[in-house]
Enzyme design. Structure first.
Site, PDB file in Angstrom:
ATOM      1  N   ARG A  49      62.780 -67.650  17.074  1.00  0.00           N
ATOM      2  CA  ARG A  49      61.136 -68.888  17.455  1.00  0.00           C
ATOM      3  C   ARG A  49      60.391 -68.491  16.009  1.00  0.00           C
ATOM      4  O   ARG A  49      59.555 -68.509  16.025  1.00  0.00           O
ATOM      5  CB  ARG A  49      60.439 -68.556  18.807  1.00  0.00           C
ATOM      6  CG  ARG A  49      61.273 -69.292  19.921  1.00  0.00           C
ATOM      7  CD  ARG A  49      60.066 -68.897  20.859  1.00  0.00           C
ATOM      8  NE  ARG A  49      59.547 -67.365  20.930  1.00  0.00           N
ATOM      9  CZ  ARG A  49      59.323 -67.297  22.226  1.00  0.00           C
ATOM     10  NH1 ARG A  49      58.763 -68.657  23.245  1.00  0.00           N
ATOM     11  NH2 ARG A  49      59.040 -66.397  23.282  1.00  0.00           N
ATOM     12  N   ASP A  50      60.806 -67.642  15.042  1.00  0.00           N
ATOM     13  CA  ASP A  50      60.655 -67.587  13.936  1.00  0.00           C
ATOM     14  C   ASP A  50      61.429 -67.266  12.764  1.00  0.00           C
ATOM     15  O   ASP A  50      60.484 -66.636  11.595  1.00  0.00           O
ATOM     16  CB  ASP A  50      59.372 -66.282  14.323  1.00  0.00           C
ATOM     17  CG  ASP A  50      57.576 -65.746  13.265  1.00  0.00           C
ATOM     18  OD1 ASP A  50      57.911 -67.254  12.679  1.00  0.00           O
ATOM     19  OD2 ASP A  50      57.518 -64.807  12.578  1.00  0.00           O
TER      20      ASP A  50
END
Length: 238
Positions: free
Chosen positions: A77-78
């Site tokens: 997610r990042d």
């Protein structure tokens, strides 16, 4: 604690090794493997853009990590250039699992908007996350390495842009046909986005597309091809 739990469970050649953690009255500290050559973000800042063969080589290693995470049902997610570290100038390592979650492990975490401005996915507006979130960010990283810049400063901007428009390339960004086709099919809405196996088979990464005729800057051709062969075998086994 979630970051520590996930990170220390991972064991992959292209993930920064988790060493240990400790804390004081104010902070929790996580000690990771040392990557002495910074990140792809710092490299890009000094060079402004990379050659296509370099991008292919670095991001293929990231592709191996994404397949590994998929197998373990983990979403990063990042995934940003700032979280892709350079162990040396041939080896990248993924780090920073602060936003990561395990699918179906904690539904509440999936309801929070998270990520880094400039990398927001269209579905983050809902918010909704799965392994294709990492694939979108993977594409953003590639585009940035070519010298481009996407104006995705909010999740709403990303949703509006990719709902109303197809992938558009800035005039100064020079992409080969393979690179453009790859990005067009990654930087799109989730239901149209390529999966990991399709990305691996795409001509941009497929080593049958004349890699032997190219020259990896500052590196020996044979060594480069040996590394590509090794990475390809790792992907096929995973």
């Amino acid at each position: 604690l979630n970051e520590i739990k996930i990170h220390r469970s991972l064991n992959h050649d292209h993930i920064c090794k988790y060493e240990h953690c400790f804390e004081d009255q104010k902070n929790v500290y996580i000690l990771m493997e040392y990557c002495e050559n910074g990140t792809l973000a710092t490299m890009l800042k000094s060079r402004l853009k990379l050659e296509e063969i370099e991008i292919r080589f670095y991001m293929f290693q990231v592709l191996l990590v994404l397949k590994y995470l998929r197998r373990h049902k983990i979403v990063h997610r990042d995934l940003t250039l700032g979280n892709i570290f350079l162990k040396d100038y041939k080896t990248v390592k993924i780090g920073d699992f602060g936003f990561a979650f395990k699918e179906n492990d904690n539904e509440e975490k999936q309801g929070l908007i998270c990520g880094t401005p400039g990398y927001y996915t269209p579905e983050s507006n809902l918010p909704k996350y799965n392994y294709k979130t990492d694939i979108f960010d993977f594409g953003v990283c590639i585009y940035y390495l070519f010298g481009g810049k996407l104006q995705l400063q909010t999740s709403q901007q990303s949703y509006d842009f990719f709902t109303l428009h197809d992938f558009q390339v800035e005039r100064h960004v020079k992409l080969s046909e393979d690179a453009f086709d790859l990005l067009k099919n990654i930087l799109t809405l989730e239901n149209k986005r390529l999966d990991l196996d399709s990305i691996f088979e795409h001509p941009f990464f497929n080593k049958g597309k004349g890699l032997s005729k190219e020259t990896f800057p500052d590196y020996n051709d044979k060594d480069y091809m040996d590394q590509i062969d090794k990475l390809t075998q790792e992907f096929q086994k995973s």
